[in-house]
Scaffold this active site. Structure first.
Site, PDB file in Angstrom:
ATOM      1  N   SER A  13       0.830  -1.213   0.000  1.00 52.34           N
ATOM      2  CA  SER A  13       0.000   0.000   0.000  1.00 52.34           C
ATOM      3  C   SER A  13       0.864   1.263   0.000  1.00 52.34           C
ATOM      4  O   SER A  13       0.479   2.272  -0.598  1.00 52.34           O
ATOM      5  CB  SER A  13      -0.981  -0.003   1.175  1.00 52.34           C
ATOM      6  OG  SER A  13      -0.302   0.149   2.392  1.00 52.34           O
ATOM      7  N   ARG A  69      21.799 -15.394   3.514  1.00 50.16           N
ATOM      8  CA  ARG A  69      21.378 -13.992   3.423  1.00 50.16           C
ATOM      9  C   ARG A  69      22.307 -13.230   2.467  1.00 50.16           C
ATOM     10  O   ARG A  69      21.874 -12.391   1.684  1.00 50.16           O
ATOM     11  CB  ARG A  69      21.447 -13.396   4.839  1.00 50.16           C
ATOM     12  CG  ARG A  69      20.599 -12.185   5.050  1.00 50.16           C
ATOM     13  CD  ARG A  69      20.584 -11.768   6.506  1.00 50.16           C
ATOM     14  NE  ARG A  69      19.629 -12.507   7.322  1.00 50.16           N
ATOM     15  CZ  ARG A  69      18.313 -12.325   7.314  1.00 50.16           C
ATOM     16  NH1 ARG A  69      17.770 -11.423   6.534  1.00 50.16           N
ATOM     17  NH2 ARG A  69      17.517 -13.026   8.087  1.00 50.16           N
ATOM     18  N   ILE A  96      15.710  -8.474   6.674  1.00 48.36           N
ATOM     19  CA  ILE A  96      16.852  -7.775   7.268  1.00 48.36           C
ATOM     20  C   ILE A  96      17.977  -7.832   6.238  1.00 48.36           C
ATOM     21  O   ILE A  96      18.239  -8.889   5.657  1.00 48.36           O
ATOM     22  CB  ILE A  96      17.265  -8.447   8.596  1.00 48.36           C
ATOM     23  CG1 ILE A  96      16.140  -8.232   9.621  1.00 48.36           C
ATOM     24  CG2 ILE A  96      18.584  -7.883   9.105  1.00 48.36           C
ATOM     25  CD1 ILE A  96      16.365  -8.899  10.946  1.00 48.36           C
ATOM     26  N   ASN A 111      13.600   3.790   4.360  1.00 45.24           N
ATOM     27  CA  ASN A 111      12.665   2.769   4.856  1.00 45.24           C
ATOM     28  C   ASN A 111      11.548   3.472   5.609  1.00 45.24           C
ATOM     29  O   ASN A 111      11.716   4.591   6.082  1.00 45.24           O
ATOM     30  CB  ASN A 111      13.399   1.820   5.811  1.00 45.24           C
ATOM     31  CG  ASN A 111      12.500   0.722   6.340  1.00 45.24           C
ATOM     32  OD1 ASN A 111      11.719   0.121   5.588  1.00 45.24           O
ATOM     33  ND2 ASN A 111      12.564   0.454   7.637  1.00 45.24           N
ATOM     34  N   HIS A 113       9.095   2.697   8.904  1.00 43.45           N
ATOM     35  CA  HIS A 113       8.901   1.780  10.036  1.00 43.45           C
ATOM     36  C   HIS A 113       7.653   2.232  10.795  1.00 43.45           C
ATOM     37  O   HIS A 113       7.504   3.419  11.086  1.00 43.45           O
ATOM     38  CB  HIS A 113      10.127   1.803  10.955  1.00 43.45           C
ATOM     39  CG  HIS A 113       9.979   0.887  12.126  1.00 43.45           C
ATOM     40  ND1 HIS A 113      10.076  -0.486  12.003  1.00 43.45           N
ATOM     41  CD2 HIS A 113       9.702   1.132  13.425  1.00 43.45           C
ATOM     42  CE1 HIS A 113       9.866  -1.039  13.184  1.00 43.45           C
ATOM     43  NE2 HIS A 113       9.641  -0.077  14.072  1.00 43.45           N
ATOM     44  N   THR A 145      20.585   2.320   7.724  1.00 40.20           N
ATOM     45  CA  THR A 145      21.970   2.007   8.082  1.00 40.20           C
ATOM     46  C   THR A 145      22.004   0.541   8.511  1.00 40.20           C
ATOM     47  O   THR A 145      20.951  -0.097   8.617  1.00 40.20           O
ATOM     48  CB  THR A 145      22.459   2.882   9.262  1.00 40.20           C
ATOM     49  OG1 THR A 145      21.568   2.676  10.365  1.00 40.20           O
ATOM     50  CG2 THR A 145      22.486   4.344   8.893  1.00 40.20           C
ATOM     51  N   ASP A 149      16.335  -0.690  11.895  1.00 41.45           N
ATOM     52  CA  ASP A 149      15.415   0.407  12.223  1.00 41.45           C
ATOM     53  C   ASP A 149      16.131   1.596  12.857  1.00 41.45           C
ATOM     54  O   ASP A 149      15.660   2.196  13.818  1.00 41.45           O
ATOM     55  CB  ASP A 149      14.276  -0.082  13.124  1.00 41.45           C
ATOM     56  CG  ASP A 149      13.439  -1.139  12.423  1.00 41.45           C
ATOM     57  OD1 ASP A 149      13.325  -1.061  11.186  1.00 41.45           O
ATOM     58  OD2 ASP A 149      12.923  -2.034  13.099  1.00 41.45           O
TER      59      ASP A 149
HETATM   60  C1  GRF Z   1       3.551  -0.896   6.867  1.00 46.05           C
HETATM   61  O1  GRF Z   1       3.080  -0.553   8.157  1.00 46.05           O
HETATM   62  C2  GRF Z   1       5.031  -0.681   6.794  1.00 46.05           C
HETATM   63  O2  GRF Z   1       5.457   0.395   7.568  1.00 46.05           O
HETATM   64  C3  GRF Z   1       5.533  -1.964   7.361  1.00 46.05           C
HETATM   65  O3  GRF Z   1       4.719  -2.939   6.740  1.00 46.05           O
HETATM   66  C4  GRF Z   1       3.410  -2.413   6.657  1.00 46.05           C
HETATM   67  C5  GRF Z   1       2.749  -2.823   5.365  1.00 46.05           C
HETATM   68  O4  GRF Z   1       3.038  -1.976   4.326  1.00 46.05           O
HETATM   69  N1  GRF Z   1       6.946  -2.114   7.258  1.00 46.05           N
HETATM   70  P1  GRF Z   1       2.496  -2.048   2.838  1.00 46.05           P
HETATM   71  O5  GRF Z   1       1.008  -1.997   2.831  1.00 46.05           O
HETATM   72  O6  GRF Z   1       2.999  -3.348   2.217  1.00 46.05           O
HETATM   73  O7  GRF Z   1       3.111  -0.839   2.195  1.00 46.05           O
END
Ligand code: GRF
Length: 216
Positions: A13, A69, A96, A111, A113, A145, A149
């Site tokens: 979204s 990773r 991560i 990012n 958060h 970084t 977060d």
């Molecule tokens: C959001 O709250 C974002 O901050 C978090 O994941 C959630 C879903 O985001 N990291 P989206 O609808 O996929 O953009």
């Protein structure tokens, strides 16, 4: 023309809000910036269909097909760099990242958060906010970084926490503000108002870096 590459894992979204903002203000037509690609580590991420509908190139890189990773991040870097990104936007990208990857995009990776950092790092932030009994909660757009977060904060939003909130209702209220602050930060960036210098953020022209949303 600046290239923006957006990384998602799910509903996307925030990616949608950014794509719509870029279209609304005609960045591509003006030669300012374009969404060069949307990349997902989840093959079934709902956001992929939306991006494809908008004729944005999409790529899927399933992390389960990699043994480490490091190897996933190296492949991801190749995919992202194919689009010569000026900015990498993590939008609900639930992985991560290794330091090597982060250092490669230092100063050009953002990012979002879902908390007012430095509170509630990591997952399940809305539940953590409810358990802590805080009265305001929100979201943070920050440079990435190597520390999870962390990194210089660019913009934060805050919303009230209501006595009858569940993690879901609170998440939805915060998410609505995410869709405002992430495009706003990109707007500063595209107009060269957002400057990242050695880990510090400066937003020129005295822009308001807090969104206070009292709508419940
Ligand atoms: C959001 O709250 C974002 O901050 C978090 O994941 C959630 C879903 O985001 N990291 P989206 O609808 O996929 O953009």
């Amino acid at each position: 023309m600046k290239n923006i590459v957006i990384l998602i894992s799910g509903g996307g979204s925030n990616m949608r809000a950014i794509v719509e903002y870029v279209a609304q203000f005609g960045w591509q037509e003006a030669g300012l910036a374009r969404i060069a690609a949307v990349v997902s580590n989840e093959p079934n991420a709902a956001g992929l269909a939306f991006a494809a509908e908008k004729n944005i190139p999409t790529r899927i890189l399933n992390h389960r097909e990699f043994t480490s990773r490091e190897s996933f991040d190296a492949a991801l870097q190749n995919v992202v760099d194919e689009f010569s990104p000026d900015l990498v936007v993590l939008a609900g990208f639930m992985r991560i990242l290794t330091s090597k990857f982060v250092v490669h995009y230092e100063g050009r990776m953002l990012n979002i958060h879902p908390s007012i950092l430095p509170n509630f790092k990591g997952l399940h932030t809305h539940q953590a906010a409810l358990e802590a009994g805080v009265k305001v909660h929100g979201a943070t757009v920050h440079f990435v970084t190597s520390e999870l977060d962390n990194g210089a904060y660019v913009m934060q939003s805050c919303v009230p926490v209501c006595s009858d909130d569940t993690a879901q209702t609170l998440a939805a209220r915060v998410l609505r503000t995410e869709h405002v602050i992430y495009p706003q930060v990109l707007d500063w960036w595209v107009h060269d108002q957002l400057v990242w210098q050695n880990g510090q953020v400066v937003v020129k022209n005295g822009a308001q870096q807090v969104l206070m949303n009292y709508e419940i």
